[in-house]
Design a protein around this motif. Structure first.
Motif, PDB file in Angstrom:
ATOM      1  N   GLN A  86       0.827  -1.198   0.000  1.00 42.75           N
ATOM      2  CA  GLN A  86       0.000   0.000   0.000  1.00 42.75           C
ATOM      3  C   GLN A  86       0.868   1.258   0.000  1.00 42.75           C
ATOM      4  O   GLN A  86       0.499   2.278  -0.592  1.00 42.75           O
ATOM      5  CB  GLN A  86      -0.936  -0.012   1.212  1.00 42.75           C
ATOM      6  N   ALA A  87       2.019   1.178   0.653  1.00 45.82           N
ATOM      7  CA  ALA A  87       2.928   2.321   0.665  1.00 45.82           C
ATOM      8  C   ALA A  87       3.465   2.609  -0.736  1.00 45.82           C
ATOM      9  O   ALA A  87       3.608   3.778  -1.132  1.00 45.82           O
ATOM     10  CB  ALA A  87       4.081   2.062   1.635  1.00 45.82           C
ATOM     11  N   GLN A  88       3.777   1.556  -1.487  1.00 36.48           N
ATOM     12  CA  GLN A  88       4.263   1.748  -2.850  1.00 36.48           C
ATOM     13  C   GLN A  88       3.174   2.343  -3.752  1.00 36.48           C
ATOM     14  O   GLN A  88       3.442   3.218  -4.579  1.00 36.48           O
ATOM     15  CB  GLN A  88       4.756   0.426  -3.430  1.00 36.48           C
ATOM     16  N   ILE A  89       1.943   1.865  -3.595  1.00 35.91           N
ATOM     17  CA  ILE A  89       0.842   2.404  -4.396  1.00 35.91           C
ATOM     18  C   ILE A  89       0.588   3.867  -4.032  1.00 35.91           C
ATOM     19  O   ILE A  89       0.377   4.719  -4.908  1.00 35.91           O
ATOM     20  CB  ILE A  89      -0.423   1.548  -4.207  1.00 35.91           C
ATOM     21  N   ALA A  90       0.643   4.176  -2.737  1.00 35.55           N
ATOM     22  CA  ALA A  90       0.462   5.558  -2.298  1.00 35.55           C
ATOM     23  C   ALA A  90       1.569   6.459  -2.849  1.00 35.55           C
ATOM     24  O   ALA A  90       1.327   7.608  -3.237  1.00 35.55           O
ATOM     25  CB  ALA A  90       0.430   5.627  -0.774  1.00 35.55           C
TER      26      ALA A  90
END
Length: 263
Positions: free
Chosen positions: A11-15
């Motif tokens: 989720q951090a990478q997508i954010a």
């Protein structure tokens, strides 16, 4: 860490992709495939890695190539899962090769292509590439991708990225609707609205891939290193036009946030 154990973006990478316009994937494809790819690119240029005295041009461009190492490099499980995460499952077309390849050589000469720009999405049948177009839906392009086929350090002509610049481009495109703007119209302002963006260099080991928002402003630069830089910069093609009945992808969320549209 094995590829299988990191087959989905966090989720951090997508954010990070939504906010800054790109995500860097180290080891996205095997270094052996990168080596095989270079072995095919050298003869395609009519050059040899063992004859640097023949490297006269600062850049040589090779078109789309469908050889086995390029097909395999573009279609690893990690990359397929990442395409799903950023574009949406079943909303992109499986790459059947890679290109173009701007191969850059150590040279004191201006390569002549080092201006800030975004890559076009549609209207590419026009012989004047400055008439190619981009619209706020990013018709014709799901992602901009940078595949490193050689190790790329800060002196090796890494692509320059304006972090977060995709947001300003989305706002610029909004009033133009589906027709969008030509590359010439987009470039007319010199991308001054993105001049204050932090600059990031697309460095990494061979096998690294940068998955970028289609509106990300980027630029080539002179090669000040010692060995040629091999990189492919293909689009990821969408399976179809934007479908408002489907949940928005990370690419679409980034656009909606930039233009102040409710999610």
């Amino acid at each position: 860490m094995s590829e299988a154990s990191r087959s989905v973006l966090s989720q951090a990478q997508i954010a990070h992709f939504i906010e800054h316009g790109y995500v860097k994937l180290e080891g996205a494809f095997d270094g052996g495939l990168a080596s095989q790819g270079r072995d095919q690119l050298w003869p395609a240029m009519g050059l040899s890695p063992d004859a640097p005295e023949t490297w006269k041009q600062p850049v040589i461009r090779l078109g789309f190539i469908t050889g086995t190492p390029f097909v395999e490099a573009a279609n690893t499980p990690l990359l397929h899962a990442s395409y799903d995460a950023l574009v949406g499952k079943d909303r992109w077309l499986r790459p059947n090769g890679l290109g173009t390849f701007p191969v850059r050589f150590p040279s004191p000469n201006d390569p002549g292509d080092a201006g800030w720009h975004v890559d076009a999405s549609f209207g590419t049948d026009n012989p004047d590439f400055m008439q190619w177009r981009v619209n706020v839906k990013s018709s014709g392009r799901a992602l901009l991708m940078l595949f490193l086929f050689s190790d790329v350090g800060e002196q090796d002509a890494p692509t320059r990225i304006r972090k977060g610049s995709h947001r300003a481009v989305a706002r610029r495109l909004l009033p133009a609707g589906e027709r969008g703007l030509t590359l010439g119209e987009l470039a007319a302002g010199g991308f001054t609205s993105t001049a204050d963006c932090e600059e990031v260099l697309a460095t990494g080991d061979a096998g690294t891939v940068y998955l970028c928002h289609p509106f990300l402003v980027h630029s080539a630069q002179e090669h000040r290193g010692a060995r040629p830089r091999f990189m492919a910069q293909p689009p990821l093609l969408p399976r179809g036009e934007f479908d408002p009945s489907l949940p928005p992808s990370a690419v679409q969320i980034a656009i909606r946030r930039a233009i102040g549209m409710e999610l």
